[in-house]
Design a protein around this motif. Structure first.
Motif, PDB file in Angstrom:
ATOM      1  N   UNK A 146      41.628  45.738  33.317  1.00 11.06           N
ATOM      2  CA  UNK A 146      41.880  44.374  33.789  1.00 11.06           C
ATOM      3  C   UNK A 146      42.825  44.362  34.995  1.00 11.06           C
ATOM      4  N   UNK A 147      43.776  45.278  35.009  1.00  8.35           N
ATOM      5  CA  UNK A 147      44.679  45.401  36.157  1.00  8.35           C
ATOM      6  C   UNK A 147      43.908  45.819  37.405  1.00  8.35           C
ATOM      7  N   UNK A 148      43.048  46.817  37.266  1.00  5.01           N
ATOM      8  CA  UNK A 148      42.250  47.291  38.406  1.00  5.01           C
ATOM      9  C   UNK A 148      41.313  46.204  38.910  1.00  5.01           C
ATOM     10  N   UNK A 149      40.719  45.471  37.985  1.00  2.51           N
ATOM     11  CA  UNK A 149      39.800  44.394  38.350  1.00  2.51           C
ATOM     12  C   UNK A 149      40.538  43.291  39.111  1.00  2.51           C
ATOM     13  N   UNK A 150      41.737  42.953  38.642  1.00  3.24           N
ATOM     14  CA  UNK A 150      42.536  41.922  39.297  1.00  3.24           C
ATOM     15  C   UNK A 150      42.937  42.362  40.705  1.00  3.24           C
ATOM     16  N   UNK A 151      43.305  43.627  40.854  1.00  2.00           N
ATOM     17  CA  UNK A 151      43.684  44.145  42.170  1.00  2.00           C
ATOM     18  C   UNK A 151      42.516  44.064  43.144  1.00  2.00           C
ATOM     19  N   UNK A 152      41.328  44.481  42.694  1.00  2.00           N
ATOM     20  CA  UNK A 152      40.150  44.434  43.564  1.00  2.00           C
ATOM     21  C   UNK A 152      39.818  43.003  43.977  1.00  2.00           C
ATOM     22  N   UNK A 153      39.917  42.091  43.024  1.00  2.00           N
ATOM     23  CA  UNK A 153      39.638  40.687  43.333  1.00  2.00           C
ATOM     24  C   UNK A 153      40.615  40.133  44.370  1.00  2.00           C
ATOM     25  N   UNK A 154      41.899  40.455  44.213  1.00  2.00           N
ATOM     26  CA  UNK A 154      42.906  39.964  45.152  1.00  2.00           C
ATOM     27  C   UNK A 154      42.749  40.595  46.536  1.00  2.00           C
ATOM     28  N   UNK A 155      42.200  41.795  46.556  1.00  2.00           N
ATOM     29  CA  UNK A 155      41.945  42.464  47.825  1.00  2.00           C
ATOM     30  C   UNK A 155      40.663  41.946  48.480  1.00  2.00           C
ATOM     31  N   UNK A 156      39.846  41.244  47.679  1.00  3.36           N
ATOM     32  CA  UNK A 156      38.600  40.671  48.184  1.00  3.36           C
ATOM     33  C   UNK A 156      37.482  41.677  48.309  1.00  3.36           C
ATOM     34  N   UNK A 157      37.491  42.685  47.401  1.00  2.00           N
ATOM     35  CA  UNK A 157      36.464  43.727  47.459  1.00  2.00           C
ATOM     36  C   UNK A 157      35.887  43.967  46.068  1.00  2.00           C
ATOM     37  N   UNK A 158      34.817  44.739  46.014  1.00  2.00           N
ATOM     38  CA  UNK A 158      34.162  45.096  44.753  1.00  2.00           C
ATOM     39  C   UNK A 158      34.846  46.318  44.149  1.00  2.00           C
ATOM     40  N   UNK A 159      35.031  46.300  42.841  1.00  2.00           N
ATOM     41  CA  UNK A 159      35.591  47.445  42.133  1.00  2.00           C
ATOM     42  C   UNK A 159      34.482  48.429  41.782  1.00  2.00           C
ATOM     43  N   UNK A 160      34.624  49.662  42.244  1.00  2.00           N
ATOM     44  CA  UNK A 160      33.739  50.753  41.826  1.00  2.00           C
ATOM     45  C   UNK A 160      34.555  51.687  40.950  1.00  2.00           C
ATOM     46  N   UNK A 161      34.216  51.769  39.669  1.00  2.00           N
ATOM     47  CA  UNK A 161      34.977  52.591  38.743  1.00  2.00           C
ATOM     48  C   UNK A 161      34.570  54.054  38.854  1.00  2.00           C
ATOM     49  N   UNK A 162      35.565  54.928  38.982  1.00  2.00           N
ATOM     50  CA  UNK A 162      35.340  56.370  39.005  1.00  2.00           C
ATOM     51  C   UNK A 162      35.904  56.920  37.690  1.00  2.00           C
ATOM     52  N   UNK A 163      35.059  57.363  36.755  1.00  2.00           N
ATOM     53  CA  UNK A 163      35.549  57.865  35.471  1.00  2.00           C
ATOM     54  C   UNK A 163      36.464  59.072  35.665  1.00  2.00           C
ATOM     55  N   UNK A 164      37.564  59.100  34.916  1.00  2.00           N
ATOM     56  CA  UNK A 164      38.511  60.203  35.048  1.00  2.00           C
ATOM     57  C   UNK A 164      39.126  60.517  33.701  1.00  2.00           C
ATOM     58  N   UNK A 165      39.996  61.521  33.654  1.00  2.00           N
ATOM     59  CA  UNK A 165      40.785  61.816  32.463  1.00  2.00           C
ATOM     60  C   UNK A 165      42.118  62.395  32.908  1.00  2.00           C
ATOM     61  N   UNK A 166      42.957  62.763  31.948  1.00  2.00           N
ATOM     62  CA  UNK A 166      44.296  63.221  32.294  1.00  2.00           C
ATOM     63  C   UNK A 166      44.325  64.443  33.185  1.00  2.00           C
ATOM     64  N   UNK A 167      43.347  65.321  33.027  1.00  2.00           N
ATOM     65  CA  UNK A 167      43.370  66.576  33.779  1.00  2.00           C
ATOM     66  C   UNK A 167      42.853  66.448  35.203  1.00  2.00           C
TER      67      UNK A 167
END
Length: 270
Positions: A67-88
């Motif tokens: 939700x934080x990432x989505x809110x940031x993208x919206x405020x920036x006026x761009x589309x969020x593209x999620x890149x799956x990651x993990x701790x390593x």
């Protein structure tokens, strides 16, 4: 037996990232301008760690990080593209330009700051060695002869490796999702992780009765970005200040985590 190779491997990875980092940043140019031009921001998120970010029962993304990432993208006026990651692989994905920023419960540490930059803290947590309520564990010495699970490459892995005495068997799993599965399936009874994840375990299996035994650190989480991406860091830092002041980041955290955003995070983001 404690696997001390972690430090050697981490050092080699750090040196490689430092060597590669300057080249990647030079080739990258102004990431903020590129994001605004392409109308897309690539954000590395771990899709398998409730309540941080995870797929809900409708297979949609949920969690405080998402939700934080989505809110940031919206405020920036761009589309969020999620890149799956993990701790390593959070930092390698950033350094190799597979993601523009990382929003994946990444603790701000001096060692990581040698390789990447962090935004002001937007989130945080307490990490601890946790075990079933009836298990008598008060100090690291009580772990001797026991198996402790931890996600490889996380700050919990680093802290546990540095402080666990000889005779503690550290069982490293590839990521935090695998570590959660190991706890729920009974592969390990003791785990080093965020205390928030204890509630995730206990909701799925109340009989586990997992509770924090030894607090390791209170962590501040920052959004990771490549070194010297000055304009992007300035924009994100101001975004964090604004949304910490208006209470939106605290509301997202409370909604998903069930507890208040740590006061240390709020103070550090001013």
């Amino acid at each position: 037996m404690i696997d001390r190779r972690t430090f050697t491997i981490a050092g080699a990875c750090l040196a490689g990232a430092l060597a590669f980092g300057s080249t990647a940043v030079h080739a990258q140019g102004d990431t903020l301008a590129r994001i605004q031009q392409s109308k897309k921001i690539r954000i590395a998120l771990d899709p398998s760690i409730p309540p941080w970010s995870y797929k809900n029962d409708k297979l949609g993304m949920s969690g405080s990080e998402y939700e934080t990432a989505k809110m940031l993208a919206q405020d920036l006026g761009v589309v969020l593209e999620m890149v799956p990651t993990n701790g390593a692989n959070r930092i390698p994905q950033l350094i190799t330009d597979k993601a523009d920023i990382v929003v994946a419960a990444m603790t701000i540490t001096a060692e990581r700051q040698k390789v990447i930059d962090f935004s002001l803290p937007y989130s945080g947590t307490t990490t601890a060695v946790s075990a079933p309520r009836g298990m008598a564990i008060r100090t690291m010495a009580d772990l001797v002869g026991k198996r402790v699970g931890v996600a490889r490459g996380t700050v919990m892995d680093t802290d546990l490796t540095a402080t666990a005495p000889k005779g503690v068997e550290i069982v490293r799993f590839e990521d935090e999702a695998t570590t959660l599965t190991a706890v729920l399936s009974g592969q390990v009874d003791i785990v080093a992780q965020s205390v928030t994840l204890n509630e995730t375990v206990n909701k799925r299996d109340p009989a586990k009765a997992l509770e924090a035994k030894i607090v390791m650190r209170n962590s501040l989480h920052g959004m990771g970005m490549r070194k010297n991406d000055v304009r992007l860091k300035e924009w994100i830092d101001q975004w964090v200040r604004t949304n910490m002041a208006n209470g939106k980041l605290a509301a997202v955290f409370k909604k998903n985590q069930g507890v208040d955003l740590p006061d240390a995070v709020v103070q550090a983001a001013r």
